[in-house]
Design an enzyme around this catalytic site. Structure first.
Site, PDB file in Angstrom:
ATOM      1  N   CYS A 151       0.799  -1.200   0.000  1.00 36.47           N
ATOM      2  CA  CYS A 151       0.000   0.000   0.000  1.00 36.47           C
ATOM      3  C   CYS A 151       0.834   1.254   0.000  1.00 36.47           C
ATOM      4  O   CYS A 151       2.036   1.196  -0.144  1.00 36.47           O
ATOM      5  CB  CYS A 151      -0.857  -0.007   1.266  1.00 36.47           C
ATOM      6  SG  CYS A 151      -1.599  -1.592   1.599  1.00 36.47           S
ATOM      7  N   GLY A 206      -2.435   1.874  -4.382  1.00 40.41           N
ATOM      8  CA  GLY A 206      -3.578   1.139  -3.871  1.00 40.41           C
ATOM      9  C   GLY A 206      -4.881   1.828  -4.197  1.00 40.41           C
ATOM     10  O   GLY A 206      -5.016   3.039  -3.990  1.00 40.41           O
ATOM     11  N   ASN A 227       2.561  -0.761   5.133  1.00 37.82           N
ATOM     12  CA  ASN A 227       2.885  -1.208   3.774  1.00 37.82           C
ATOM     13  C   ASN A 227       3.900  -2.325   3.916  1.00 37.82           C
ATOM     14  O   ASN A 227       4.967  -2.109   4.478  1.00 37.82           O
ATOM     15  CB  ASN A 227       3.471  -0.031   2.974  1.00 37.82           C
ATOM     16  CG  ASN A 227       4.032  -0.447   1.623  1.00 37.82           C
ATOM     17  OD1 ASN A 227       4.997   0.142   1.140  1.00 37.82           O
ATOM     18  ND2 ASN A 227       3.462  -1.454   1.001  1.00 37.82           N
ATOM     19  N   GLY A 228       3.549  -3.493   3.430  1.00 35.42           N
ATOM     20  CA  GLY A 228       4.456  -4.629   3.523  1.00 35.42           C
ATOM     21  C   GLY A 228       3.713  -5.910   3.820  1.00 35.42           C
ATOM     22  O   GLY A 228       2.481  -5.935   3.772  1.00 35.42           O
ATOM     23  N   TYR A 238       8.226  -1.321 -11.580  1.00 36.21           N
ATOM     24  CA  TYR A 238       6.804  -1.133 -11.858  1.00 36.21           C
ATOM     25  C   TYR A 238       6.053  -0.302 -10.813  1.00 36.21           C
ATOM     26  O   TYR A 238       5.257   0.557 -11.158  1.00 36.21           O
ATOM     27  CB  TYR A 238       6.109  -2.493 -11.977  1.00 36.21           C
ATOM     28  CG  TYR A 238       4.596  -2.414 -11.985  1.00 36.21           C
ATOM     29  CD1 TYR A 238       3.927  -1.987 -13.123  1.00 36.21           C
ATOM     30  CD2 TYR A 238       3.853  -2.717 -10.851  1.00 36.21           C
ATOM     31  CE1 TYR A 238       2.538  -1.876 -13.140  1.00 36.21           C
ATOM     32  CE2 TYR A 238       2.465  -2.614 -10.854  1.00 36.21           C
ATOM     33  CZ  TYR A 238       1.812  -2.194 -11.993  1.00 36.21           C
ATOM     34  OH  TYR A 238       0.451  -2.083 -12.008  1.00 36.21           O
ATOM     35  N   SER A 270       3.219   2.335 -17.421  1.00 38.97           N
ATOM     36  CA  SER A 270       4.415   2.084 -16.622  1.00 38.97           C
ATOM     37  C   SER A 270       5.677   1.887 -17.456  1.00 38.97           C
ATOM     38  O   SER A 270       6.771   2.099 -16.961  1.00 38.97           O
ATOM     39  CB  SER A 270       4.179   0.883 -15.717  1.00 38.97           C
ATOM     40  OG  SER A 270       3.520  -0.120 -16.452  1.00 38.97           O
ATOM     41  N   ASP A 311       7.543  -3.442 -22.407  1.00 39.04           N
ATOM     42  CA  ASP A 311       6.678  -3.554 -21.225  1.00 39.04           C
ATOM     43  C   ASP A 311       7.559  -3.670 -19.986  1.00 39.04           C
ATOM     44  O   ASP A 311       8.696  -4.130 -20.076  1.00 39.04           O
ATOM     45  CB  ASP A 311       5.713  -4.744 -21.339  1.00 39.04           C
ATOM     46  CG  ASP A 311       4.473  -4.544 -20.461  1.00 39.04           C
ATOM     47  OD1 ASP A 311       4.419  -3.535 -19.725  1.00 39.04           O
ATOM     48  OD2 ASP A 311       3.564  -5.400 -20.504  1.00 39.04           O
ATOM     49  N   ASP A 312       7.006  -3.268 -18.839  1.00 41.67           N
ATOM     50  CA  ASP A 312       7.841  -3.282 -17.632  1.00 41.67           C
ATOM     51  C   ASP A 312       8.112  -4.688 -17.130  1.00 41.67           C
ATOM     52  O   ASP A 312       9.186  -4.985 -16.636  1.00 41.67           O
ATOM     53  CB  ASP A 312       7.185  -2.430 -16.531  1.00 41.67           C
ATOM     54  CG  ASP A 312       5.810  -2.925 -16.179  1.00 41.67           C
ATOM     55  OD1 ASP A 312       5.675  -3.825 -15.349  1.00 41.67           O
ATOM     56  OD2 ASP A 312       4.829  -2.418 -16.780  1.00 41.67           O
ATOM     57  N   CYS A 351       6.411 -13.294  -4.782  1.00 41.63           N
ATOM     58  CA  CYS A 351       6.920 -12.325  -3.806  1.00 41.63           C
ATOM     59  C   CYS A 351       6.163 -12.584  -2.508  1.00 41.63           C
ATOM     60  O   CYS A 351       4.949 -12.724  -2.516  1.00 41.63           O
ATOM     61  CB  CYS A 351       6.645 -10.902  -4.266  1.00 41.63           C
ATOM     62  SG  CYS A 351       7.045  -9.690  -2.987  1.00 41.63           S
ATOM     63  N   CYS A 409      16.330  -6.721  -2.861  1.00 43.76           N
ATOM     64  CA  CYS A 409      15.592  -7.976  -2.803  1.00 43.76           C
ATOM     65  C   CYS A 409      15.284  -8.358  -4.248  1.00 43.76           C
ATOM     66  O   CYS A 409      14.586  -7.626  -4.950  1.00 43.76           O
ATOM     67  CB  CYS A 409      14.297  -7.844  -2.005  1.00 43.76           C
ATOM     68  SG  CYS A 409      13.362  -9.399  -2.036  1.00 43.76           S
ATOM     69  N   CYS A 437      11.928 -12.575  -6.385  1.00 42.13           N
ATOM     70  CA  CYS A 437      11.011 -13.067  -7.421  1.00 42.13           C
ATOM     71  C   CYS A 437      11.733 -13.392  -8.725  1.00 42.13           C
ATOM     72  O   CYS A 437      11.165 -14.047  -9.595  1.00 42.13           O
ATOM     73  CB  CYS A 437       9.881 -12.062  -7.662  1.00 42.13           C
ATOM     74  SG  CYS A 437      10.474 -10.440  -8.195  1.00 42.13           S
TER      75      CYS A 437
END
Ligand code: AMP
Length: 478
Positions: free
Chosen positions: A5, A34, A119-120, A263, A304, A366-367, A403, A454, A457
């Protein structure tokens, strides 16, 4: 239920300043993070009026479903006046979308009120929830934020000190978290020890503002001060910025989410010293270096991938052009259960510019490709419009794993790159060539060492252990 978020927190140095409208505008700038629900909680020490639950504790609180404009209809924002407050916009996943899960989450006890926005993803939340239930806690939502709220309450009752409380809670929770917490009239903001999610602080006149992204500062005319350090708690005792670093941060390596740059974040934000637009331009350059295509035009999948497409165009000298026009007013207002309806939805959102596509050799940028369903439909639309060749360039390496930290990607069996080689994906999508940026080129484009990102993914190298009972979610596309 996960929490991915945008968050805002504002502390004013003087009680005559009302922060509610600045929080509202800050959240507007974070709307891309969000669209499922939005909420604001403020504290007003001059006017200890009744809160939403009828308690006289100075707390004002309102949450609503949908975009900010839907959640805050009429005069509600003026009823939330206070000199300190927090706000939240919530991201849509294929999990349950319900009012009870909107944030800030609020609880009151003794003479205290706590409001929290998050957020997380707290990845051990399943176990923590079961433990709290065993201790007698009754939950009203499915969110991690409610778990955090109860943990804070429990530890605060033991310590009567918020810093000690947040230290204790950080030793209990695992995962990613940027938080804004209102404890009566005191604002605390926290970035997790691995600094996975963004969080920054700014100043304007007599107020301090913390927010997920710097665009929230721009809209209210606040001056950026700095990003939060990993594991940093900032609070505003004596109207000054007070900082405390959670002890765990010493033993934790930085793991900034690379997907914010690819993104999630707005291109006009700067995160951890790296401007998102510049990163995306670099991505476009890197794609041309590895995949130099002889084409007539470079086109983005709006919005994006616009900067990456510009980057490819500048590096190659091939003109940049538009081939797909996005209908910006299609929100996630309906869920499409059938393939036919999903295809219709793509057409509703993206319409081809036949005159720009017909007979042309196109580099389409594309992203990212996650499940591959969007690219598949778009390629079909572009082919139908008469494109001669389509070369698809992707600004994120193949997403091969879920993720667990707040970007609802999808489960492994839904991820196209987890189950197909690049050649197979190229065949499935029906493109003339397919180029994914490499992990090294992405890292170079971001400009932060790989050890401090990180990349879970895309390389399955997660910064924390992953509990076995963890469920992953996909995002809604519309
Ligand atoms: P798909 O491959 O059909 O799952 O869609 C991929 C596209 O969705 C990407 O090009 C992004 O524009 C967007 N996207 C990627 N990841 C996410 C996410 N976690 N939440 C929302 N949209 C996303």
């Amino acid at each position: 239920m996960k929490d991915k978020c945008g968050i805002v927190g504002i502390h004013s140095k003087n009680s005559s300043i009302d922060v509610s409208s600045s929080i509202y505008y800050g959240l507007h700038a974070l709307q891309h993070r969000g669209q499922e629900s939005a909420g604001i909680a403020t504290f007003n020490s001059d006017n200890i009026n009744e809160d939403t639950y009828g308690d006289k504790n100075g707390l004002n609180h309102h949450c609503g479903m949908g975009l900010l404009i839907d959640a805050f209809k009429g005069d509600i924002i003026n009823e939330l006046n206070g000199e300190v407050g927090i706000g939240h916009v919530r991201y849509s996943t294929t999990g349950q979308s319900k009012f009870e899960n909107s944030q800030p989450f609020v609880t009151t006890f003794n003479d205290f009120s706590i409001a929290i926005a998050h957020n997380g993803d707290i990845i051990n939340s399943g176990r923590l929830r079961r433990e709290l239930i065993a201790e007698g806690v009754e939950f009203t939502s499915d969110t991690d934020s409610e778990i955090l709220c109860h943990l804070i309450k429990r530890e605060f009752l033991k310590t009567s000190d918020m810093i000690e409380t947040l230290e204790n809670v950080s030793n209990i929770i695992m995962g990613s978290y940027s938080l804004v917490i209102l404890v009566n009239g005191d604002l605390y903001a926290v970035r997790d020890p691995a600094a996975m999610k963004p969080l920054a602080i700014a100043e304007k006149d007599d107020t301090f503002i913390v927010a997920s992204e710097t665009v929230a500062f721009d809209v209210i005319g606040a001056k950026f001060i700095r990003d939060f350090k990993p594991g940093e708690i900032i609070y505003f005792k004596d109207n000054k910025i007070n900082s405390h670093i959670i002890s765990k941060a010493d033993k934790t390596k930085n793991s900034h989410c690379m997907f914010e740059y690819v993104y999630f974040a707005r291109p006009d934000s700067t995160i951890d010293g790296k401007n998102v637009y510049q990163v995306r331009l670099n991505i476009g350059h890197a794609l041309f270096d590895k995949f130099p295509i002889d084409a007539d035009v470079v086109m983005p999948v709006p919005d994006s991938s616009i900067p990456a497409a510009i980057g490819y165009s500048r590096a190659s000298g091939i003109p940049y052009g538009e081939g797909l026009i996005k209908n910006r007013y299609v929100g996630r207002t309906f869920i499409m259960p059938t393939q036919e309806e999903r295809e219709l939805a793509v057409k509703l959102k993206m319409n081809p510019l036949v005159s720009e596509l017909k007979g042309k050799k196109i580099v389409l940028v594309d992203d990212s490709i996650v499940r591959g369903t969007t690219s598949e439909s778009l390629i079909e639309i572009i082919r139908e419009a008469g494109a001669k060749e389509i070369h698809l360039m992707i600004g994120c390496p193949p997403v091969i794993a879920p993720c667990y930290y707040g970007v609802a990607m999808a489960s492994k069996d839904e991820l196209i790159a987890a189950n197909n080689s690049v050649e197979e994906i190229k065949e499935k999508l029906g493109v003339d060539s397919l180029g994914y940026i490499s992990v090294d080129d992405l890292v170079d484009s971001i400009g932060i060492p790989a050890e401090e990102l990180c990349l879970g993914c895309i390389n399955e190298n997660y910064p924390t252990e992953i509990p076995s009972d963890l469920e992953v979610e996909s995002y809604y596309k519309f």
